[in-house]
Design a protein around this motif. Structure first.
Motif, PDB file in Angstrom:
ATOM      1  N   VAL A 293      -3.241  -2.585  -1.208  1.00  0.00           N
ATOM      2  CA  VAL A 293      -4.501  -2.952  -0.588  1.00  0.00           C
ATOM      3  C   VAL A 293      -4.438  -4.429  -0.199  1.00  0.00           C
ATOM      4  O   VAL A 293      -4.046  -5.267  -1.002  1.00  0.00           O
ATOM      5  CB  VAL A 293      -5.684  -2.700  -1.550  1.00  0.00           C
ATOM      6  CG1 VAL A 293      -6.977  -3.256  -1.008  1.00  0.00           C
ATOM      7  CG2 VAL A 293      -5.839  -1.215  -1.820  1.00  0.00           C
ATOM      8  N   VAL A 294      -4.813  -4.708   1.044  1.00  0.00           N
ATOM      9  CA  VAL A 294      -4.835  -6.074   1.561  1.00  0.00           C
ATOM     10  C   VAL A 294      -6.244  -6.357   2.060  1.00  0.00           C
ATOM     11  O   VAL A 294      -6.810  -5.577   2.827  1.00  0.00           O
ATOM     12  CB  VAL A 294      -3.821  -6.259   2.713  1.00  0.00           C
ATOM     13  CG1 VAL A 294      -3.930  -7.645   3.318  1.00  0.00           C
ATOM     14  CG2 VAL A 294      -2.400  -5.982   2.231  1.00  0.00           C
ATOM     15  N   LEU A 295      -6.794  -7.482   1.622  1.00  0.00           N
ATOM     16  CA  LEU A 295      -8.132  -7.875   2.050  1.00  0.00           C
ATOM     17  C   LEU A 295      -8.027  -8.898   3.169  1.00  0.00           C
ATOM     18  O   LEU A 295      -7.356  -9.918   3.028  1.00  0.00           O
ATOM     19  CB  LEU A 295      -8.898  -8.467   0.863  1.00  0.00           C
ATOM     20  CG  LEU A 295     -10.316  -8.959   1.133  1.00  0.00           C
ATOM     21  CD1 LEU A 295     -11.207  -7.814   1.588  1.00  0.00           C
ATOM     22  CD2 LEU A 295     -10.884  -9.617  -0.109  1.00  0.00           C
ATOM     23  N   THR A 296      -8.668  -8.605   4.307  1.00  0.00           N
ATOM     24  CA  THR A 296      -8.768  -9.575   5.391  1.00  0.00           C
ATOM     25  C   THR A 296     -10.248  -9.887   5.587  1.00  0.00           C
ATOM     26  O   THR A 296     -11.098  -9.309   4.907  1.00  0.00           O
ATOM     27  CB  THR A 296      -8.174  -9.016   6.713  1.00  0.00           C
ATOM     28  OG1 THR A 296      -9.038  -7.989   7.214  1.00  0.00           O
ATOM     29  CG2 THR A 296      -6.770  -8.479   6.521  1.00  0.00           C
ATOM     30  N   ARG A 297     -10.556 -10.751   6.503  1.00  0.00           N
ATOM     31  CA  ARG A 297     -11.955 -11.078   6.763  1.00  0.00           C
ATOM     32  C   ARG A 297     -12.705  -9.873   7.334  1.00  0.00           C
ATOM     33  O   ARG A 297     -13.894  -9.719   7.114  1.00  0.00           O
ATOM     34  CB  ARG A 297     -12.032 -12.255   7.731  1.00  0.00           C
ATOM     35  CG  ARG A 297     -13.429 -12.752   7.988  1.00  0.00           C
ATOM     36  CD  ARG A 297     -13.398 -14.094   8.717  1.00  0.00           C
ATOM     37  NE  ARG A 297     -14.719 -14.491   9.128  1.00  0.00           N
ATOM     38  CZ  ARG A 297     -15.643 -15.007   8.324  1.00  0.00           C
ATOM     39  NH1 ARG A 297     -15.377 -15.183   7.050  1.00  0.00           N
ATOM     40  NH2 ARG A 297     -16.821 -15.349   8.796  1.00  0.00           N
ATOM     41  N   GLU A 298     -11.995  -9.002   8.051  1.00  0.00           N
ATOM     42  CA  GLU A 298     -12.630  -7.879   8.732  1.00  0.00           C
ATOM     43  C   GLU A 298     -12.610  -6.568   7.961  1.00  0.00           C
ATOM     44  O   GLU A 298     -13.447  -5.709   8.187  1.00  0.00           O
ATOM     45  CB  GLU A 298     -11.952  -7.635  10.091  1.00  0.00           C
ATOM     46  CG  GLU A 298     -12.190  -8.730  11.105  1.00  0.00           C
ATOM     47  CD  GLU A 298     -11.251  -9.915  10.918  1.00  0.00           C
ATOM     48  OE1 GLU A 298     -10.136  -9.716  10.394  1.00  0.00           O
ATOM     49  OE2 GLU A 298     -11.639 -11.032  11.269  1.00  0.00           O
ATOM     50  N   LYS A 299     -11.607  -6.378   7.078  1.00  0.00           N
ATOM     51  CA  LYS A 299     -11.468  -5.065   6.459  1.00  0.00           C
ATOM     52  C   LYS A 299     -10.676  -5.115   5.168  1.00  0.00           C
ATOM     53  O   LYS A 299     -10.030  -6.113   4.864  1.00  0.00           O
ATOM     54  CB  LYS A 299     -10.818  -4.084   7.428  1.00  0.00           C
ATOM     55  CG  LYS A 299      -9.400  -4.446   7.829  1.00  0.00           C
ATOM     56  CD  LYS A 299      -8.670  -3.370   8.638  1.00  0.00           C
ATOM     57  CE  LYS A 299      -9.157  -3.241  10.033  1.00  0.00           C
ATOM     58  NZ  LYS A 299      -8.360  -2.305  10.848  1.00  0.00           N
ATOM     59  N   ILE A 300     -10.746  -4.013   4.459  1.00  0.00           N
ATOM     60  CA  ILE A 300      -9.839  -3.762   3.352  1.00  0.00           C
ATOM     61  C   ILE A 300      -8.794  -2.811   3.914  1.00  0.00           C
ATOM     62  O   ILE A 300      -9.112  -1.680   4.283  1.00  0.00           O
ATOM     63  CB  ILE A 300     -10.556  -3.127   2.144  1.00  0.00           C
ATOM     64  CG1 ILE A 300     -11.617  -4.085   1.591  1.00  0.00           C
ATOM     65  CG2 ILE A 300      -9.551  -2.758   1.059  1.00  0.00           C
ATOM     66  CD1 ILE A 300     -12.483  -3.488   0.489  1.00  0.00           C
ATOM     67  N   GLU A 301      -7.570  -3.299   4.039  1.00  0.00           N
ATOM     68  CA  GLU A 301      -6.491  -2.484   4.598  1.00  0.00           C
ATOM     69  C   GLU A 301      -5.786  -1.750   3.466  1.00  0.00           C
ATOM     70  O   GLU A 301      -5.492  -2.340   2.429  1.00  0.00           O
ATOM     71  CB  GLU A 301      -5.500  -3.361   5.360  1.00  0.00           C
ATOM     72  CG  GLU A 301      -6.115  -4.017   6.580  1.00  0.00           C
ATOM     73  CD  GLU A 301      -5.133  -4.892   7.342  1.00  0.00           C
ATOM     74  OE1 GLU A 301      -3.958  -5.011   6.921  1.00  0.00           O
ATOM     75  OE2 GLU A 301      -5.550  -5.471   8.350  1.00  0.00           O
ATOM     76  N   ILE A 302      -5.537  -0.478   3.690  1.00  0.00           N
ATOM     77  CA  ILE A 302      -4.866   0.324   2.670  1.00  0.00           C
ATOM     78  C   ILE A 302      -3.445   0.640   3.121  1.00  0.00           C
ATOM     79  O   ILE A 302      -3.179   0.798   4.314  1.00  0.00           O
ATOM     80  CB  ILE A 302      -5.656   1.612   2.344  1.00  0.00           C
ATOM     81  CG1 ILE A 302      -5.971   2.415   3.604  1.00  0.00           C
ATOM     82  CG2 ILE A 302      -6.945   1.260   1.607  1.00  0.00           C
ATOM     83  CD1 ILE A 302      -6.689   3.729   3.350  1.00  0.00           C
ATOM     84  N   ALA A 303      -2.540   0.702   2.144  1.00  0.00           N
ATOM     85  CA  ALA A 303      -1.125   0.891   2.436  1.00  0.00           C
ATOM     86  C   ALA A 303      -0.791   2.343   2.768  1.00  0.00           C
ATOM     87  O   ALA A 303       0.225   2.621   3.399  1.00  0.00           O
ATOM     88  CB  ALA A 303      -0.284   0.426   1.250  1.00  0.00           C
ATOM     89  N   ASP A 304      -1.621   3.259   2.342  1.00  0.00           N
ATOM     90  CA  ASP A 304      -1.380   4.675   2.564  1.00  0.00           C
ATOM     91  C   ASP A 304      -2.640   5.278   3.169  1.00  0.00           C
ATOM     92  O   ASP A 304      -3.627   4.588   3.386  1.00  0.00           O
ATOM     93  CB  ASP A 304      -1.033   5.355   1.231  1.00  0.00           C
ATOM     94  CG  ASP A 304      -0.361   6.711   1.407  1.00  0.00           C
ATOM     95  OD1 ASP A 304      -0.106   7.121   2.555  1.00  0.00           O
ATOM     96  OD2 ASP A 304      -0.101   7.365   0.384  1.00  0.00           O
ATOM     97  N   LYS A 305      -2.619   6.566   3.407  1.00  0.00           N
ATOM     98  CA  LYS A 305      -3.778   7.275   3.933  1.00  0.00           C
ATOM     99  C   LYS A 305      -4.564   7.876   2.779  1.00  0.00           C
ATOM    100  O   LYS A 305      -4.022   8.107   1.710  1.00  0.00           O
ATOM    101  CB  LYS A 305      -3.328   8.408   4.861  1.00  0.00           C
ATOM    102  CG  LYS A 305      -2.619   7.927   6.107  1.00  0.00           C
ATOM    103  CD  LYS A 305      -2.136   9.083   6.933  1.00  0.00           C
ATOM    104  CE  LYS A 305      -3.224   9.795   7.631  1.00  0.00           C
ATOM    105  NZ  LYS A 305      -3.688   9.270   8.881  1.00  0.00           N
ATOM    106  N   VAL A 306      -5.829   8.118   3.027  1.00  0.00           N
ATOM    107  CA  VAL A 306      -6.633   8.928   2.106  1.00  0.00           C
ATOM    108  C   VAL A 306      -6.417  10.372   2.548  1.00  0.00           C
ATOM    109  O   VAL A 306      -6.612  10.705   3.721  1.00  0.00           O
ATOM    110  CB  VAL A 306      -8.128   8.554   2.177  1.00  0.00           C
ATOM    111  CG1 VAL A 306      -8.941   9.456   1.259  1.00  0.00           C
ATOM    112  CG2 VAL A 306      -8.335   7.084   1.820  1.00  0.00           C
TER     113      VAL A 306
END
Length: 129
Positions: A1-14
């Motif tokens: 999981v990577v936090l940016t100003r715009e979103k929480i980016e996930i490394a895999d899919k749900v």
């Protein structure tokens, strides 16, 4: 999981049960990471859980399925202790594809859940152009 100003980016899919809103157990640890990120960053005041589908099937059906799946993810995060007031969910169906194409690779890329930060303690995030 990577936090940016715009979103929480996930490394895999749900991943979900086929043609259903139920989340597969294999995605629980990923969603637990999202919940931990939200717990660790209370300055994220409003997060939109977005559901997106591929282009196969009827538009109305895809919109409904993506809406139900986004709501299911929201409910999962609430179940992990995240304040419901911080979370909204919305399905976009097939209206926002990441890539164009009518093949398995494109469909797989476009079927996704995204975690978009709508508001943080510094005020609302800038709206993309």
């Amino acid at each position: 999981v990577v936090l940016t100003r715009e979103k929480i980016e996930i490394a895999d899919k749900v991943y979900f049960q086929f043609d259903q809103a139920g989340i597969k157990e294999s995605s629980f640890s990923l969603l637990d990471e999202v919940a931990k990120t939200l717990s660790d960053y209370p300055q994220i005041k409003k997060l939109e859980v977005q559901g997106h589908s591929d282009s196969r099937g009827a538009d109305a059906y895809n919109l409904d399925l993506s809406t139900r799946r986004a709501a299911e993810v929201r409910d999962y995060l609430i179940g992990k202790g995240i304040d419901p007031d911080r979370l909204t969910s919305r399905g976009y169906g097939e209206t926002r594809p990441l890539v164009e194409g009518e093949n398995e690779k494109a469909w797989a890329k476009n079927r996704r859940v995204e975690f978009i930060i709508m508001e943080h303690s510094g005020g609302q995030r800038p709206t993309p152009l």
